[in-house]
Write an enzyme that holds these catalytic residues in place. Sequence first.
Site, PDB file in Angstrom:
ATOM      1  N   GLU A   1      10.707  15.520  14.703  1.00  0.00           N
ATOM      2  CA  GLU A   1      10.950  15.336  13.279  1.00  0.00           C
ATOM      3  C   GLU A   1      10.123  16.363  12.506  1.00  0.00           C
ATOM      4  O   GLU A   1       8.896  16.356  12.576  1.00  0.00           O
ATOM      5  CB  GLU A   1      10.568  13.920  12.843  1.00  0.00           C
ATOM      6  CG  GLU A   1      10.963  13.653  11.405  1.00  0.00           C
ATOM      7  CD  GLU A   1      10.632  12.240  10.938  1.00  0.00           C
ATOM      8  OE1 GLU A   1       9.529  11.737  11.223  1.00  0.00           O
ATOM      9  OE2 GLU A   1      11.480  11.649  10.245  1.00  0.00           O
TER      10      GLU A   1
ATOM     11  N   CYS B   1      14.196  10.655   5.754  1.00  0.00           N
ATOM     12  CA  CYS B   1      14.266  10.209   7.146  1.00  0.00           C
ATOM     13  C   CYS B   1      15.687  10.268   7.693  1.00  0.00           C
ATOM     14  O   CYS B   1      15.879  10.294   8.899  1.00  0.00           O
ATOM     15  CB  CYS B   1      13.692   8.811   7.266  1.00  0.00           C
ATOM     16  SG  CYS B   1      14.378   7.695   6.047  1.00  0.00           S
TER      17      CYS B   1
ATOM     18  N   GLU C   1      10.385   0.646   9.727  1.00  0.00           N
ATOM     19  CA  GLU C   1      11.358   1.700   9.389  1.00  0.00           C
ATOM     20  C   GLU C   1      10.673   3.028   9.684  1.00  0.00           C
ATOM     21  O   GLU C   1       9.781   3.442   8.934  1.00  0.00           O
ATOM     22  CB  GLU C   1      11.728   1.630   7.901  1.00  0.00           C
ATOM     23  CG  GLU C   1      12.404   0.336   7.486  1.00  0.00           C
ATOM     24  CD  GLU C   1      13.842   0.247   7.943  1.00  0.00           C
ATOM     25  OE1 GLU C   1      14.379   1.243   8.446  1.00  0.00           O
ATOM     26  OE2 GLU C   1      14.414  -0.837   7.795  1.00  0.00           O
TER      27      GLU C   1
ATOM     28  N   LYS D   1       0.860  -1.186   0.000  1.00  0.00           N
ATOM     29  CA  LYS D   1       0.000   0.000   0.000  1.00  0.00           C
ATOM     30  C   LYS D   1       0.896   1.235   0.000  1.00  0.00           C
ATOM     31  O   LYS D   1       1.537   1.546   1.012  1.00  0.00           O
ATOM     32  CB  LYS D   1      -0.905   0.035   1.234  1.00  0.00           C
ATOM     33  CG  LYS D   1      -1.979   1.110   1.105  1.00  0.00           C
ATOM     34  CD  LYS D   1      -2.572   1.544   2.413  1.00  0.00           C
ATOM     35  CE  LYS D   1      -1.804   2.625   3.089  1.00  0.00           C
ATOM     36  NZ  LYS D   1      -1.686   3.902   2.343  1.00  0.00           N
TER      37      LYS D   1
HETATM   38  P1  NAD Z   1       2.908   8.187   7.763  1.00  0.00           P
HETATM   39  O1  NAD Z   1       3.311   7.368   8.929  1.00  0.00           O
HETATM   40  O2  NAD Z   1       1.905   9.238   7.943  1.00  0.00           O
HETATM   41  O3  NAD Z   1       2.321   7.231   6.616  1.00  0.00           O
HETATM   42  C1  NAD Z   1       3.065   6.139   6.113  1.00  0.00           C
HETATM   43  C2  NAD Z   1       2.102   5.152   5.481  1.00  0.00           C
HETATM   44  O4  NAD Z   1       1.258   4.618   6.502  1.00  0.00           O
HETATM   45  C3  NAD Z   1       1.167   5.748   4.422  1.00  0.00           C
HETATM   46  O5  NAD Z   1       1.006   4.800   3.374  1.00  0.00           O
HETATM   47  C4  NAD Z   1      -0.131   5.904   5.186  1.00  0.00           C
HETATM   48  O6  NAD Z   1      -1.277   5.879   4.359  1.00  0.00           O
HETATM   49  C5  NAD Z   1      -0.095   4.696   6.088  1.00  0.00           C
HETATM   50  N1  NAD Z   1      -0.937   4.760   7.280  1.00  0.00           N
HETATM   51  C6  NAD Z   1      -1.382   5.864   7.942  1.00  0.00           C
HETATM   52  N2  NAD Z   1      -2.137   5.491   8.992  1.00  0.00           N
HETATM   53  C7  NAD Z   1      -2.146   4.129   9.002  1.00  0.00           C
HETATM   54  C8  NAD Z   1      -2.743   3.158   9.855  1.00  0.00           C
HETATM   55  N3  NAD Z   1      -3.495   3.519  10.908  1.00  0.00           N
HETATM   56  N4  NAD Z   1      -2.552   1.857   9.579  1.00  0.00           N
HETATM   57  C9  NAD Z   1      -1.784   1.480   8.518  1.00  0.00           C
HETATM   58  N5  NAD Z   1      -1.211   2.354   7.673  1.00  0.00           N
HETATM   59  C10 NAD Z   1      -1.381   3.664   7.924  1.00  0.00           C
HETATM   60  O7  NAD Z   1       4.256   8.733   7.124  1.00  0.00           O
HETATM   61  P2  NAD Z   1       4.427   9.712   5.884  1.00  0.00           P
HETATM   62  O8  NAD Z   1       4.009  11.076   6.312  1.00  0.00           O
HETATM   63  O9  NAD Z   1       3.805   9.099   4.669  1.00  0.00           O
HETATM   64  O10 NAD Z   1       6.019   9.647   5.661  1.00  0.00           O
HETATM   65  C11 NAD Z   1       6.920  10.376   6.415  1.00  0.00           C
HETATM   66  C12 NAD Z   1       7.454   9.526   7.566  1.00  0.00           C
HETATM   67  O11 NAD Z   1       8.078   8.350   7.062  1.00  0.00           O
HETATM   68  C13 NAD Z   1       8.528  10.248   8.348  1.00  0.00           C
HETATM   69  O12 NAD Z   1       8.336  10.024   9.722  1.00  0.00           O
HETATM   70  C14 NAD Z   1       9.814   9.579   7.871  1.00  0.00           C
HETATM   71  O13 NAD Z   1      10.891   9.659   8.772  1.00  0.00           O
HETATM   72  C15 NAD Z   1       9.354   8.189   7.674  1.00  0.00           C
HETATM   73  N6  NAD Z   1      10.264   7.468   6.773  1.00  0.00           N
HETATM   74  C16 NAD Z   1      11.115   6.555   7.325  1.00  0.00           C
HETATM   75  C17 NAD Z   1      12.015   5.873   6.509  1.00  0.00           C
HETATM   76  C18 NAD Z   1      12.970   4.855   7.084  1.00  0.00           C
HETATM   77  O14 NAD Z   1      13.600   4.151   6.306  1.00  0.00           O
HETATM   78  N7  NAD Z   1      13.087   4.741   8.402  1.00  0.00           N
HETATM   79  C19 NAD Z   1      12.025   6.114   5.138  1.00  0.00           C
HETATM   80  C20 NAD Z   1      11.150   7.055   4.614  1.00  0.00           C
HETATM   81  C21 NAD Z   1      10.255   7.720   5.454  1.00  0.00           C
END
Ligand code: NAD
Length: 505
Positions: A392, A293, A259, A184
């Site tokens: 963050e 990230c 992650e 997803k």
């Molecule tokens: P987010 O956590 O808001 O969303 C990530 C994904 O989770 C999206 O696909 C979203 O639709 C889904 N999601 C949201 N609520 C959910 C739920 N209740 N159940 C299941 N899925 C759900 O993150 P974002 O704003 O899309 O991305 C930014 C974040 O991602 C930052 O915190 C960044 O640090 C992190 N990130 C981490 C890495 C890593 O390798 N550690 C890499 C890239 C991004």
Amino acid sequence: MGERFQVRDRFAVGAQFIGGRLRAGTSGRGQDVVNPATGEVIHTYALAGTADVDDAVAAALAAFPGWAGATPGERSDALHRFASVLAERADDFAYAESLQCGKPVKLTTEFDVPGTVDNAAFFAGAARHLEGVSAGEYSADHTSYVRREPIGVVGSVAPWNYPLQMAAWKILPAVAAGNTIVLKPAEITPFTSVMFAQAAQEAGLPDGVINIVSGAGPDAGEHLVGHPDVVMTSFTGSTGVGRRVAEIATATVTRLHLELGGKAPFLVFDDADIEAAVQGAVAGSLINSGQDCTAATRAYVQRPLYEAFVSGVAELMETVRLGDPFDPSTDLGPLISHAHRDRVAGFVDRARGYARVVTGGSAPGGDLAAGAYYRPTLVTGAAQDSEIVQSEIFGPVLAVLPFDSDDEGIRLANDTPYGLAASVWSRDVYRTGRATREIKAGCVWVNDHIPIISEMPHGGYKASGYGKDMSSYSFEEYTQVKHVMYDNTAEPRKDWHRTVFGDRP
Ligand code: NAD
């Protein structure tokens, strides 16, 4: 850039890829995809609902025995072809990724797409190295060996900041190891994940091995993570959502790979090459508009270099060219959305009460006023426990703090809940050696910040999660280990039976 495809035509049918077929979601809700550089809606598609997730998991389950039963060589051949198709479609991918994310085209053509192709080539090779580490007679009467087996259907949830690379990082190790997958993507950036799955089909991967459900987190995402036929969840996103995903996965006893967020420190000792540190800090904090990230977010600079570092970074930040992502000379694109830009601006505006904004701290006007742009921003004078140093932000914002002793610098670098990445800057091998040992992060760079390579693991310590993407470490996470033990005696009555019945024979 080659001939640009029209997103509306390409995804007219829908943005779900299930069982090898592009189709519309059945949630009854539409999702706008907005070009963040202009604010224009580039397409509206039907979001996946729970029924689409069920169909995708069923397709993955049906494809699993055939794909898991393919030889490593057959999977490797398919992934080599996949890497070739991705390379042939490089322009398409770069265009679509720039359009949906606002990334400068020089970033997508020189980083996102080649990194993805290289990942596919790496996992094509890794597919042939699925091996157990032990085999032999560890008991006199038995021969044991270890089998590494695929697990089954993997459910993956990915963020919007690197949609193509996140799809690659999640899908490639899973399928190289013989699993099938439902991914997803973030609902605001679905296109390149769907295109990735279509390229796999073109390369000959069987239908159902890779499925994409473009849906919202709380319904499609949670339904996928909690689905009874999903045996492993691999999530990349914020720490807050990661906690929710972990709760669901705990209830269903699903293997979990998280992650999560980061707040990378950038530690400059007083013997560092100041020019290298300044350039590294600007590149490391602004890459992908700071929506990375591992981006440098907190620079700690030993007192003798502090003033020169602050003025050097401010000066260089002011030369960074914001602009149209499709202009090859643009350095910095917009943030992912206007809402996210406003969130970033909120952090900086609140910091004005306790810190100094040296440069940036505003959205540009003029031709860029309609986009979600934000200027490169440098903040000084913030306390270690302030919001701008601890939270963050995920934008083009760098806070700089001075430190005195090496002990203090390392302590400050470790002083957030996160532990994804860090860098240390010094010419002294003993200082860098100590810092790399003592900093609690999944990756520590020395005299650089950001580069990643397919052969090396990426993943966090502390609240940045657990598990690794890329490398043979991630490949192993998508397998389960089985101990097979053969009796070598052919005796009906084994020596150890006496512990249960009778006496020593
Ligand atoms: P987010 O956590 O808001 O969303 C990530 C994904 O989770 C999206 O696909 C979203 O639709 C889904 N999601 C949201 N609520 C959910 C739920 N209740 N159940 C299941 N899925 C759900 O993150 P974002 O704003 O899309 O991305 C930014 C974040 O991602 C930052 O915190 C960044 O640090 C992190 N990130 C981490 C890495 C890593 O390798 N550690 C890499 C890239 C991004």
